[in-house]
Design a protein around this motif. Structure first.
Motif, mmCIF file in Angstrom:
data_model
loop_
_atom_site.group_PDB
_atom_site.id
_atom_site.type_symbol
_atom_site.label_atom_id
_atom_site.label_comp_id
_atom_site.label_asym_id
_atom_site.label_seq_id
_atom_site.Cartn_x
_atom_site.Cartn_y
_atom_site.Cartn_z
ATOM 1 N N ARG A 54 1.327 -1.278 -0.171
ATOM 2 C CA ARG A 54 -0.320 -0.179 -0.369
ATOM 3 C C ARG A 54 1.228 1.131 0.054
ATOM 4 N N THR A 55 1.893 1.337 0.224
ATOM 5 C CA THR A 55 2.614 2.485 0.583
ATOM 6 C C THR A 55 3.848 2.378 -0.254
ATOM 7 N N ALA A 56 3.647 1.176 -1.353
ATOM 8 C CA ALA A 56 4.607 1.423 -2.586
ATOM 9 C C ALA A 56 3.248 2.376 -3.832
ATOM 10 N N ARG A 57 2.051 1.933 -3.418
ATOM 11 C CA ARG A 57 1.239 2.321 -4.513
ATOM 12 C C ARG A 57 1.035 3.641 -4.389
ATOM 13 N N HIS A 58 0.871 4.090 -2.715
ATOM 14 C CA HIS A 58 0.722 5.658 -3.135
ATOM 15 C C HIS A 58 2.210 6.485 -2.814
ATOM 16 N N ALA A 59 3.317 6.346 -2.792
ATOM 17 C CA ALA A 59 4.782 6.902 -2.862
ATOM 18 C C ALA A 59 4.524 6.643 -5.060
ATOM 19 N N ALA A 60 3.822 5.835 -5.200
ATOM 20 C CA ALA A 60 3.698 6.355 -7.275
ATOM 21 C C ALA A 60 3.074 6.539 -7.428
ATOM 22 N N GLY A 61 1.814 7.239 -6.651
ATOM 23 C CA GLY A 61 0.551 7.757 -7.632
ATOM 24 C C GLY A 61 -0.128 7.023 -7.747
ATOM 25 N N ALA A 62 -0.221 6.040 -7.691
ATOM 26 C CA ALA A 62 -2.169 4.812 -8.256
ATOM 27 C C ALA A 62 -2.691 4.796 -7.526
ATOM 28 N N ALA A 63 -2.453 4.716 -6.942
ATOM 29 C CA ALA A 63 -4.268 5.233 -5.297
ATOM 30 C C ALA A 63 -3.943 6.842 -4.795
ATOM 31 N N ALA A 64 -4.491 7.174 -4.203
ATOM 32 C CA ALA A 64 -4.684 8.043 -3.345
ATOM 33 C C ALA A 64 -5.016 8.037 -1.641
ATOM 34 N N SER A 65 -4.082 7.470 -0.692
ATOM 35 C CA SER A 65 -4.609 7.454 0.602
ATOM 36 C C SER A 65 -5.980 7.947 1.380
ATOM 37 N N TRP A 66 -6.054 7.528 2.260
ATOM 38 C CA TRP A 66 -7.601 7.519 3.061
ATOM 39 C C TRP A 66 -7.472 9.595 3.204
ATOM 40 N N ALA A 67 -6.209 9.856 3.553
ATOM 41 C CA ALA A 67 -7.045 11.477 3.806
ATOM 42 C C ALA A 67 -6.456 12.148 2.024
ATOM 43 N N GLY A 68 -5.227 11.873 2.037
ATOM 44 C CA GLY A 68 -5.321 12.033 -0.031
ATOM 45 C C GLY A 68 -6.652 12.764 -0.056
ATOM 46 N N TRP A 69 -7.369 11.442 -0.559
ATOM 47 C CA TRP A 69 -9.205 11.243 -1.171
ATOM 48 C C TRP A 69 -9.859 12.387 -0.523
ATOM 49 N N TRP A 70 -9.791 12.398 0.494
ATOM 50 C CA TRP A 70 -9.983 13.536 1.244
ATOM 51 C C TRP A 70 -9.138 14.905 1.024
ATOM 52 N N GLU A 71 -8.733 15.434 1.047
ATOM 53 C CA GLU A 71 -7.826 16.316 0.249
ATOM 54 C C GLU A 71 -8.734 17.047 -0.600
ATOM 55 N N GLN A 72 -8.778 15.673 -2.093
ATOM 56 C CA GLN A 72 -8.831 16.142 -3.033
ATOM 57 C C GLN A 72 -10.313 16.350 -3.249
ATOM 58 N N ALA A 73 -11.018 15.856 -2.345
ATOM 59 C CA ALA A 73 -12.606 15.841 -2.088
ATOM 60 C C ALA A 73 -12.710 17.575 -1.632
ATOM 61 N N ALA A 74 -12.156 18.251 -0.929
ATOM 62 C CA ALA A 74 -12.137 19.263 -0.625
ATOM 63 C C ALA A 74 -11.674 20.462 -1.287
ATOM 64 N N ALA A 75 -10.939 19.953 -2.209
ATOM 65 C CA ALA A 75 -10.164 21.141 -3.143
ATOM 66 C C ALA A 75 -11.693 21.135 -4.465
ATOM 67 N N ASP A 76 -11.998 19.927 -4.669
ATOM 68 C CA ASP A 76 -13.502 19.961 -5.724
ATOM 69 C C ASP A 76 -14.553 21.116 -5.115
ATOM 70 N N PRO A 77 -15.143 21.726 -6.331
ATOM 71 C CA PRO A 77 -15.950 22.695 -6.456
ATOM 72 C C PRO A 77 -17.120 22.862 -5.884
ATOM 73 N N ALA A 78 -17.329 21.435 -5.839
ATOM 74 C CA ALA A 78 -19.159 20.971 -5.692
ATOM 75 C C ALA A 78 -18.830 20.048 -4.641
ATOM 76 N N LEU A 79 -17.631 19.175 -4.296
ATOM 77 C CA LEU A 79 -17.799 18.337 -2.817
ATOM 78 C C LEU A 79 -17.139 19.310 -1.877
#
Length: 252
Positions: free
Chosen positions: A173-198
């Motif tokens: 999981r750490t490798a996938r996060h480091a490679a950008g293959a998937a967002a972490s739990w905290a990272g996903w919520w940061e992306q949602a917070a930056a979305d105009p609708a979400l």
């Protein structure tokens, strides 16, 4: 709930990738849950309660199998409910209610269900509340209906191997996060917070969970089986397992 202008497909895919980094076998556990629901209904109609259903992961897969299923999705998170609403497009009834409160069942549109399914969600409840919730779920099922809960439920017979499997999964999981293959739990919520609708909904979510979710409580599968039998289920057992994760099933 008010519809929001979100790209539901993109956010569902993003959610799936984020979840799969933590749960590489996620589709297998979903299949185990849905197989159990199919088994108790056969060729008849399916009335399904998707408990703590989030973005609708179980509901979407259930409707792909059984387009005529009557699906109720219950959750409290305003962000995830909005994504579920956009993705399900009226094919399910969505209910915003708090599973920490015993009166949550009063909001359901049906008195009895054939199946109640939940995955990777109820670990936010503490032991006494979860034991009571199991009693309430039993009351939502028709005789012969099935409840399945898939979550982190370590066994107690292979502690060393389970720890090794968990450590290996963490490394991947750490490798996938480091490679950008998937967002972490905290990272996903940061992306949602930056979305105009979400973004406004993320702020509303902080008001719903002012201190965040409760600490995760992940007892062994045997605890769940004992609690399910005490709640009135006539049969309870482990339906599926992979490493430290399991799905327990119980028949009303």
């Amino acid at each position: 709930m008010t519809p929001y202008l979100v790209d539901a497909g993109a956010w569902q895919e993003s959610w799936d990738r984020q979840q799969e980094a933590y749960l590489p076998d996620r589709e297998h556990r979903f299949a185990a849950l849905l197989d159990a629901a199919d088994a108790v209904t056969g060729d008849g109609p399916l009335r399904l309660l998707d408990l703590a259903g989030g973005t609708g992961s179980i509901s979407l897969r259930a409707l792909a199998r059984r387009p005529d299923a009557q699906v109720t999705l219950v959750d409290l998170d305003p962000v995830l409910l909005t994504l579920a609403e956009a993705s399900l497009s009226g094919r399910a009834t969505l209910v915003a209610t708090d599973l920490n409160r015993p009166e949550w069942t009063a909001a359901l549109p049906h008195r009895e269900y054939d199946a109640v399914l939940t995955a990777t969600a109820l670990h936010w409840l503490d032991g006494p509340r979860l034991a009571e919730l199991y009693r309430e779920i039993h009351g939502c099922l028709r005789p012969g209906g099935v409840f399945v809960n898939a979550d982190h439920m370590p066994g107690d017979t292979l502690p060393t191997l389970t720890a090794q499997l968990t450590a290996r999964a963490r490394q991947r999981r750490t490798a996938r996060h480091a490679a950008g293959a998937a967002a972490s739990w905290a990272g996903w919520w940061e992306q949602a917070a930056a979305d105009p609708a979400l973004g406004p909904l993320v702020e509303k979510r902080r008001q719903v969970y002012p201190t965040g979710h409760s600490p995760e409580w992940t007892p062994p599968a045997q605890w769940h089986l004992d609690a399910l039998r005490a709640a009135g289920f006539r049969e309870a057992g482990v339906l599926w397992r992979n490493g430290a994760d399991a799905a327990v099933a119980a028949l009303a």
